[in-house]
Design a protein around this motif. Sequence first.
Motif, PDB file in Angstrom:
ATOM      1  N   ILE A 133     -11.821   9.925 -73.835  1.00 50.98           N
ATOM      2  CA  ILE A 133     -12.737   8.985 -73.295  1.00 50.98           C
ATOM      3  C   ILE A 133     -13.297   9.198 -72.016  1.00 50.98           C
ATOM      4  O   ILE A 133     -12.327   9.188 -70.813  1.00 50.98           O
ATOM      5  N   PRO A 134     -14.603   9.615 -71.719  1.00 45.78           N
ATOM      6  CA  PRO A 134     -15.201   9.757 -70.430  1.00 45.78           C
ATOM      7  C   PRO A 134     -15.255   8.529 -69.537  1.00 45.78           C
ATOM      8  O   PRO A 134     -14.901   7.221 -70.230  1.00 45.78           O
ATOM      9  N   HIS A 135     -14.826   8.477 -68.218  1.00 42.81           N
ATOM     10  CA  HIS A 135     -14.555   7.317 -67.403  1.00 42.81           C
ATOM     11  C   HIS A 135     -13.216   6.788 -67.476  1.00 42.81           C
ATOM     12  O   HIS A 135     -12.841   5.869 -66.684  1.00 42.81           O
ATOM     13  N   ALA A 136     -12.583   7.041 -68.434  1.00 42.85           N
ATOM     14  CA  ALA A 136     -11.264   6.475 -68.342  1.00 42.85           C
ATOM     15  C   ALA A 136     -10.520   7.567 -67.701  1.00 42.85           C
ATOM     16  O   ALA A 136     -10.149   8.633 -67.853  1.00 42.85           O
ATOM     17  N   ARG A 137      -9.450   7.022 -66.737  1.00 38.48           N
ATOM     18  CA  ARG A 137      -8.846   7.819 -65.596  1.00 38.48           C
ATOM     19  C   ARG A 137      -7.353   8.024 -66.000  1.00 38.48           C
ATOM     20  O   ARG A 137      -6.651   8.948 -66.120  1.00 38.48           O
ATOM     21  N   ALA A 138      -6.474   6.830 -66.373  1.00 42.04           N
ATOM     22  CA  ALA A 138      -5.262   6.872 -66.546  1.00 42.04           C
ATOM     23  C   ALA A 138      -4.689   5.670 -67.253  1.00 42.04           C
ATOM     24  O   ALA A 138      -5.387   4.713 -67.147  1.00 42.04           O
TER      25      ALA A 138
END
Length: 157
Positions: free
Chosen positions: A68-73
């Motif tokens: 998922i784009p923009h999901a970091r951690a």
Amino acid sequence: MAESANRIYAIKTTAKQERTVADNIEKVTREQKDIHVVAVMVPEELKGYVLVESPDSIARIEQLVELIPHARAVVQGSTALSEVEHFLVPKKAVTGITEGTIVEIIAGPFKSEKAVVKRVDTGKEEITVELYESMIPIPITVRGDSVRVVERSDEMS
């Protein structure tokens, strides 16, 4: 699987991309049948995070984040529903507003006018105010979410 087996994970996101991440989680889990997500929540008060309810392990949620784009951690550990229930109850718009509070109207025909609160109707979530610089005090009723508190009545001396 029993509902009690579901855990809630916090996913760190890029600033102001919480809604996009939540939408993408829904799309990806529809395509990836092996990653199970029961619910996704984007609390207004929790900036930069999306909460995901899932019976899967944290490793599966980390795999989801990679897709998922923009999901970091994923924040390490999980929580129970009881710890995030307060996000599910909508906050009243007139909370913290009392008679005598100075507010700024942020919507409607009197936008950017300062006013003094004369009455608070918590049932209808409305407040009655009188404009600050008005020559004749005319009571105006506005919605609680149409004002921003400038100075609380207990701060005034």
